[in-house]
Design an enzyme around this catalytic site. Structure first.
Site, PDB file in Angstrom:
ATOM      1  N   LEU A 136       0.827  -1.192   0.000  1.00  0.00           N
ATOM      2  CA  LEU A 136       0.000   0.000   0.000  1.00  0.00           C
ATOM      3  C   LEU A 136       0.869   1.253   0.000  1.00  0.00           C
ATOM      4  O   LEU A 136       1.977   1.251   0.544  1.00  0.00           O
ATOM      5  CB  LEU A 136      -0.910   0.034   1.229  1.00  0.00           C
ATOM      6  CG  LEU A 136      -1.994  -1.037   1.371  1.00  0.00           C
ATOM      7  CD1 LEU A 136      -1.420  -2.388   1.783  1.00  0.00           C
ATOM      8  CD2 LEU A 136      -3.038  -0.614   2.400  1.00  0.00           C
ATOM      9  N   CYS A 137       0.348   2.333  -0.609  1.00  0.00           N
ATOM     10  CA  CYS A 137       0.957   3.658  -0.498  1.00  0.00           C
ATOM     11  C   CYS A 137       2.358   3.687  -1.123  1.00  0.00           C
ATOM     12  O   CYS A 137       2.515   3.436  -2.307  1.00  0.00           O
ATOM     13  CB  CYS A 137       0.970   4.059   0.982  1.00  0.00           C
ATOM     14  SG  CYS A 137       1.302   5.784   1.326  1.00  0.00           S
TER      15      CYS A 137
END
Length: 217
Positions: A136-137
């Site tokens: 994620l991210c």
């Protein structure tokens, strides 16, 4: 039926110097809501630095990544050195600057970054075992540095996308909640707070990537 187990790596506690708390907690929630279970890990190392989360300024103190991550884990966390690939079905790495400062030096060195040896070993082990990895991210930058030719997303930030391409990856622009699947490498990525996002949009992204990873197991 045995529940699927996802190993989650946390990079501290707090967006500016550790694991992004919303992304971490909502990933844990999504895993449990999907009928799976998680186990939390963090490297037992000193943080790159400590940031005041009100002012954004660096603080003159030292903190330990594992001890800080234990705040999110409510104490139920193990050193990353104890994570064995045979004990989990998949790997998940929430974002936060700690990924780019503590798990690797991407925040400082960009494409020339160094990766924490324990983190590198874990990513390589899951990849070699054919077990899916969710990132994620900013975490896809770490995955790309370790594995090279991976198709990933961090949203649409041009500078970070260019760095990922320079490290041998292929970046795909995405918006909120979208998940890019690299079928060959069994990698799923979603942008989360690499975009200007609400906590509801983070929950959507976390839910979508968890469902994607579970399907790949």
């Amino acid at each position: 039926m045995t529940k699927k187990k996802i190993a989650v790596i946390l990079a501290g506690c707090g967006v500016y110097d550790g694991a992004e708390i919303h992304e971490s907690v909502l990933t844990m929630l999504a895993i449990q809501q999907a009928g799976a279970e998680y186990e939390l890990f963090a490297p037992d190392i000193e943080q790159h630095h400590v940031v005041n989360h009100i002012s954004g300024e660096e603080m003159n103190e030292k903190r330990n990544v594992l001890i800080e991550a234990a705040r999110i884990a409510r104490g139920n966390i193990k050193p990353l050195s104890e994570l064995k690939v045979e004990n989990a079905d998949a790997l998940m790495i929430p974002g936060g600057f700690g990924v780019a400062k503590n798990l690797c030096s991407f925040a400082v060195d960009g494409p020339d970054c160094k990766v924490n040896p324990e983190a590198e070993l874990v990513v390589k082990s899951f990849h070699k075992a054919g077990k899916p990895i969710g990132a994620l991210c900013i975490s896809p930058a770490l995955i790309t540095k370790v594995l090279g030719a991976a198709e990933v997303t961090i949203g649409s930030d041009e500078g970070t996308a260019a760095a990922i391409n320079k490290m041998g990856g292929t970046h795909v622009n995405t918006t909120h909640g979208e998940v890019i699947i690299d079928k060959k490498n069994k990698i799923a990525t979603t942008p989360c707070y690499m975009l200007d996002a609400t906590i509801t949009q983070i929950a959507e992204g976390a839910g979508n990537i968890v469902k994607t990873v579970l399907k790949m197991i």
